[in-house]
Write an enzyme that holds these catalytic residues in place. Sequence first.
Site, PDB file in Angstrom:
ATOM      1  N   LYS A   1      31.721  23.594  38.315  1.00 13.79           N
ATOM      2  CA  LYS A   1      30.864  24.575  37.628  1.00 13.79           C
ATOM      3  C   LYS A   1      31.273  24.640  36.160  1.00 13.79           C
ATOM      4  CE  LYS A   1      29.032  29.147  38.758  1.00 13.79           C
ATOM      5  NZ  LYS A   1      29.344  30.411  39.424  1.00 13.79           N
TER       6      LYS A   1
HETATM    7  C1  E4P Z   1      26.609  32.623  39.805  1.00 17.46           C
HETATM    8  O1  E4P Z   1      27.072  31.559  40.135  1.00 17.46           O
HETATM    9  C2  E4P Z   1      27.416  33.800  39.453  1.00 17.46           C
HETATM   10  O2  E4P Z   1      28.629  33.715  40.142  1.00 17.46           O
HETATM   11  C3  E4P Z   1      26.798  35.084  39.881  1.00 17.46           C
HETATM   12  O3  E4P Z   1      25.574  34.896  40.551  1.00 17.46           O
HETATM   13  C4  E4P Z   1      26.793  36.138  38.849  1.00 17.46           C
HETATM   14  O4  E4P Z   1      26.249  37.298  39.417  1.00 17.46           O
HETATM   15  P1  E4P Z   1      26.465  38.747  38.787  1.00 17.46           P
HETATM   16  O5  E4P Z   1      25.563  38.876  37.615  1.00 17.46           O
HETATM   17  O6  E4P Z   1      26.067  39.681  39.898  1.00 17.46           O
HETATM   18  O7  E4P Z   1      27.915  38.863  38.399  1.00 17.46           O
END
Ligand code: E4P
Length: 217
Positions: free
Chosen positions: A87
């Site tokens: 990622k």
């Molecule tokens: C995506 O990969 C992120 O980890 C995540 O969806 C972020 O979500 P949030 O805005 O609820 O922190």
Amino acid sequence: MKFFVDTANLDQIREAQNLGVLDGVTTNPSLMAKEGITGRENILQHYVDICDIVDGDVSAEVIAIDFDGMVKEGTELANLHSQIVVKLPMIKEGIKAAKYFSDKGIKTNVTLVFSAGQALLAAKAGATYVSPFIGRLDDVSTDGLHLIAEIRQIYDNYGYETQILAASVRHTMHIIDCAKIGADVMTGPLSSIEGLLNHPLTDIGLAKFLEDYKKGN
Ligand code: E4P
């Protein structure tokens, strides 16, 4: 539509896996910290533990923000387990790293995407997944679902194979709307997935069936 659960909590990941509809897991440094997972060795081991629970792709985020650092860290993550997806943040160095890993056949997820232009770059770099954060856009009075629709149109126009991973999903309705638009994947908390189970007429109908069965038996 693939369902990913967005957590580093092993109990929740197990519960989602046991439901039988889980296709993968996304994590981020905040989610790891929330579970108290700190220190490089513990973090790496935690990714392996997650991979051992689920069958599908597990996104593991790099901390480095320079190209060389991302390549070093991403390579270490990818070597941990065949299910790991590297990622990368949506910055210039992240796009270069996405291209690097894509050329090597290593899966990537370009994260922190908030515009169609960013998603277009991620696709051109050959990212496996692009993660538009719909909940965080909604939080600042911008329609997150509109972004998913824009990216869908752009990717379909050119046949890009990068999968739209609707991220920052906050509730059940987000999942349904993303499915209608044609997002390839959603990632959200387990509660958002379990919310799909609920309908009061199901509960009323089942109670009546059981009651009627009891009358005749
Ligand atoms: C995506 O990969 C992120 O980890 C995540 O969806 C972020 O979500 P949030 O805005 O609820 O922190």
